[in-house]
Design a protein around this motif. Sequence first.
Motif, mmCIF file in Angstrom:
data_model
loop_
_atom_site.group_PDB
_atom_site.id
_atom_site.type_symbol
_atom_site.label_atom_id
_atom_site.label_comp_id
_atom_site.label_asym_id
_atom_site.label_seq_id
_atom_site.Cartn_x
_atom_site.Cartn_y
_atom_site.Cartn_z
ATOM 1 N N ALA A 147 0.852 -1.187 0.000
ATOM 2 C CA ALA A 147 0.000 0.000 0.000
ATOM 3 C C ALA A 147 0.889 1.238 0.000
ATOM 4 O O ALA A 147 1.931 1.269 0.659
ATOM 5 C CB ALA A 147 -0.908 0.020 1.213
ATOM 6 N N GLU A 148 0.468 2.253 -0.732
ATOM 7 C CA GLU A 148 1.240 3.475 -0.871
ATOM 8 C C GLU A 148 0.450 4.647 -0.307
ATOM 9 O O GLU A 148 -0.743 4.807 -0.585
ATOM 10 C CB GLU A 148 1.564 3.724 -2.339
ATOM 11 N N PHE A 149 1.131 5.486 0.479
ATOM 12 C CA PHE A 149 0.495 6.614 1.145
ATOM 13 C C PHE A 149 1.286 7.889 0.859
ATOM 14 O O PHE A 149 2.515 7.895 0.954
ATOM 15 C CB PHE A 149 0.438 6.387 2.652
ATOM 16 N N THR A 150 0.580 8.955 0.536
ATOM 17 C CA THR A 150 1.216 10.249 0.296
ATOM 18 C C THR A 150 0.722 11.250 1.336
ATOM 19 O O THR A 150 -0.485 11.453 1.496
ATOM 20 C CB THR A 150 0.904 10.768 -1.111
ATOM 21 N N LEU A 151 1.657 11.836 2.072
ATOM 22 C CA LEU A 151 1.312 12.822 3.093
ATOM 23 C C LEU A 151 0.940 14.156 2.464
ATOM 24 O O LEU A 151 1.371 14.489 1.355
ATOM 25 C CB LEU A 151 2.495 13.034 4.040
ATOM 26 N N LYS A 152 0.164 14.931 3.178
ATOM 27 C CA LYS A 152 -0.138 16.290 2.747
ATOM 28 C C LYS A 152 1.112 17.157 2.881
ATOM 29 O O LYS A 152 1.766 17.147 3.934
ATOM 30 C CB LYS A 152 -1.239 16.901 3.617
ATOM 31 N N PRO A 153 1.460 17.923 1.882
ATOM 32 C CA PRO A 153 2.544 18.904 2.040
ATOM 33 C C PRO A 153 2.117 19.982 3.038
ATOM 34 O O PRO A 153 0.933 20.286 3.180
ATOM 35 C CB PRO A 153 2.704 19.491 0.632
ATOM 36 N N GLY A 154 3.080 20.538 3.739
ATOM 37 C CA GLY A 154 2.795 21.678 4.599
ATOM 38 C C GLY A 154 2.408 21.349 6.015
ATOM 39 O O GLY A 154 2.068 22.259 6.787
ATOM 40 N N ILE A 155 2.439 20.068 6.403
ATOM 41 C CA ILE A 155 2.188 19.717 7.800
ATOM 42 C C ILE A 155 3.465 20.009 8.580
ATOM 43 O O ILE A 155 4.506 19.387 8.340
ATOM 44 C CB ILE A 155 1.789 18.245 7.949
ATOM 45 N N LYS A 156 3.410 20.946 9.493
ATOM 46 C CA LYS A 156 4.606 21.337 10.228
ATOM 47 C C LYS A 156 4.521 20.921 11.688
ATOM 48 O O LYS A 156 3.468 21.010 12.319
ATOM 49 C CB LYS A 156 4.816 22.853 10.129
ATOM 50 N N TYR A 157 5.659 20.461 12.196
ATOM 51 C CA TYR A 157 5.757 20.133 13.612
ATOM 52 C C TYR A 157 5.803 21.415 14.438
ATOM 53 O O TYR A 157 6.058 22.509 13.919
ATOM 54 C CB TYR A 157 7.006 19.288 13.877
ATOM 55 N N HIS A 158 5.564 21.275 15.727
ATOM 56 C CA HIS A 158 5.580 22.421 16.632
ATOM 57 C C HIS A 158 6.951 23.108 16.597
ATOM 58 O O HIS A 158 7.995 22.458 16.458
ATOM 59 C CB HIS A 158 5.272 21.972 18.061
#
Length: 587
Positions: A147-158
């Motif tokens: 299975a292949e998953f693509t994260l949303k761009p622009g998710i920033k850590y604290h």
Amino acid sequence: MRHKRSITCLAIALLLFAACGGPAATATPSPTPSARATEPPRATAPATAAPTATPLPGATAAPTPKPTAAPTAAPAGAKLGGTVRHPQREDPPSWDPSKTHVDPMITVKYLTFTKLFTNWSDNPQTCQSEVYPWAVQSWRWVDDTTAEFTLKPGIKYHNKPPVNGREAVAQDMVPAFERYKKNLSFMAGKSATVESVTVTDKYTFRMKLKSPWGGLVSELLAHFYGPWLEPAEAGGADGSLWEQPAKSWIGSGAFLFDSWRPGVKWRLVRNPDYWVKGRPYLDAVEMLVIPEASTQLAALRSGQLNMIREFNEEMLDVAVRDLPGLQVARCAGTTISGSGMLWLNNSGPPFDDVRVRRAVRMAVDNESLVKTLYKGRAAVGPVLPPTVQYAMKAEDFPSDLQPFLKYDPARAKQLLAEAGYPTGFDSAINFTLRYAAPANQVAEALAGMLGEIGIRAKLNIQEYGRYTQTVLRAAYPVGELAITPRTTVTPEDAHALTTYWSQAGAVNRSVVKDPEYDALFDQFRATTDENKRQNLARQLQIMAANKAYAVTLPMNDSTMVALRGVHFTWIGSTRDYSMLLETAWMD
């Protein structure tokens, strides 16, 4: 197309006072769920449009992944500011986010970290919700085991050292999943199926499975205790910093971990750089350590608390009477129940005889338990909790099984006689006093019901430490019964089908060893065709009911209360905490 996980709308009541803002056939037992329902006005609307995911492969070709929808504007009237204060019973046993699956730590994690998938409702006036991608923008099956998953761009850590607000990327999932797989033994049976996690580009990773598993998303990644996005550097080189949450709990969630005073409270503050623009609306969330339900109610009366997320049902009528404008939201049978299952040790006599197991099931009057001990605030299903995917109602079972689905002590006595126990037998019910009433009274009621058909079951109350080593590990004596909690905190996959009765199941507390069930279960587990999974799930429920491996008991309503002035969107589960509080606001 969504990966849909519908929950039947069994019940929701929101009290706002005037001052308030083709399957196989065989035989089986079980009671019908209690029904309840009103759908009152809501305080808020969903703050995010639902993302989309590619469907599981099967009869149709794999579609092109679709991008997620953008978040919507703030709900009408929403204001920035305010602090929600609610109780937790105790400090967590560990602050390492990969080492424990219990409250209270898991609720904090929901607010500070980001899951790959989340639960949301298109219609928050009902008790229906579905699983949607959250940190994931799109996903697809490459083949039956990849299975292949693509994260949303622009998710920033604290924006806290050593992470300093960097973007979340696919590489983060490699060490995060390895820690999860290594440390969270509760989910080991599921996570071990994942052979490897590999990165294909900045935002994309693949999970390679050891064998086909159609429930990868629904049973693992979207599970309430599923994996999260974590920056490996936050825990330090050896991971020891994870136990210092004010320093190391650096996620990408709506709130930042601000402080912890052991035995007193934890404080989370608004993340000003949250990747869902405009949210959250609250300035802070404080979790006060208040173990006793009566003390929690007193704190609500005084204003020390303004929300109780899992409210004690026994005190509900008093709270409504004493607190004008109190808001109460509920869904039937959707929370942890301290007495959700009655297990029968199937590994030897007398419970290795299906007639005896059926007799026990027909001796249990669940309808009476719901009415008397739960004051009508509970629900029960024949095999699966009535709110989970694939759950069948009593009337959905083949007609020749219907007699076994009813409370019938006279017929239960006949079954015992046919099995060679005309005068009954001695047994015991193993349980613990750790869980709140009415769970403890259920054991007494069950002993009385079994006594009516000749099963003389003494009550064996165990200290919780021993209980975890005996009952929870299916190590209680042959010929005895046991009571455990049952959980349906999210609309995750049919947990009972995958863990309760297969020999590979982590929660097989009836010690079931049934090759026929295992063979059918293996088919269910392997297929990624959703139509086939639905059909196999039906067959598994019919088989489990026919063979009466265990007895399902009522599950408490999920109930939350809040003082007036606190606005929230109710989506049917007090455990889907991130959505509940990142969309809440105050007058």
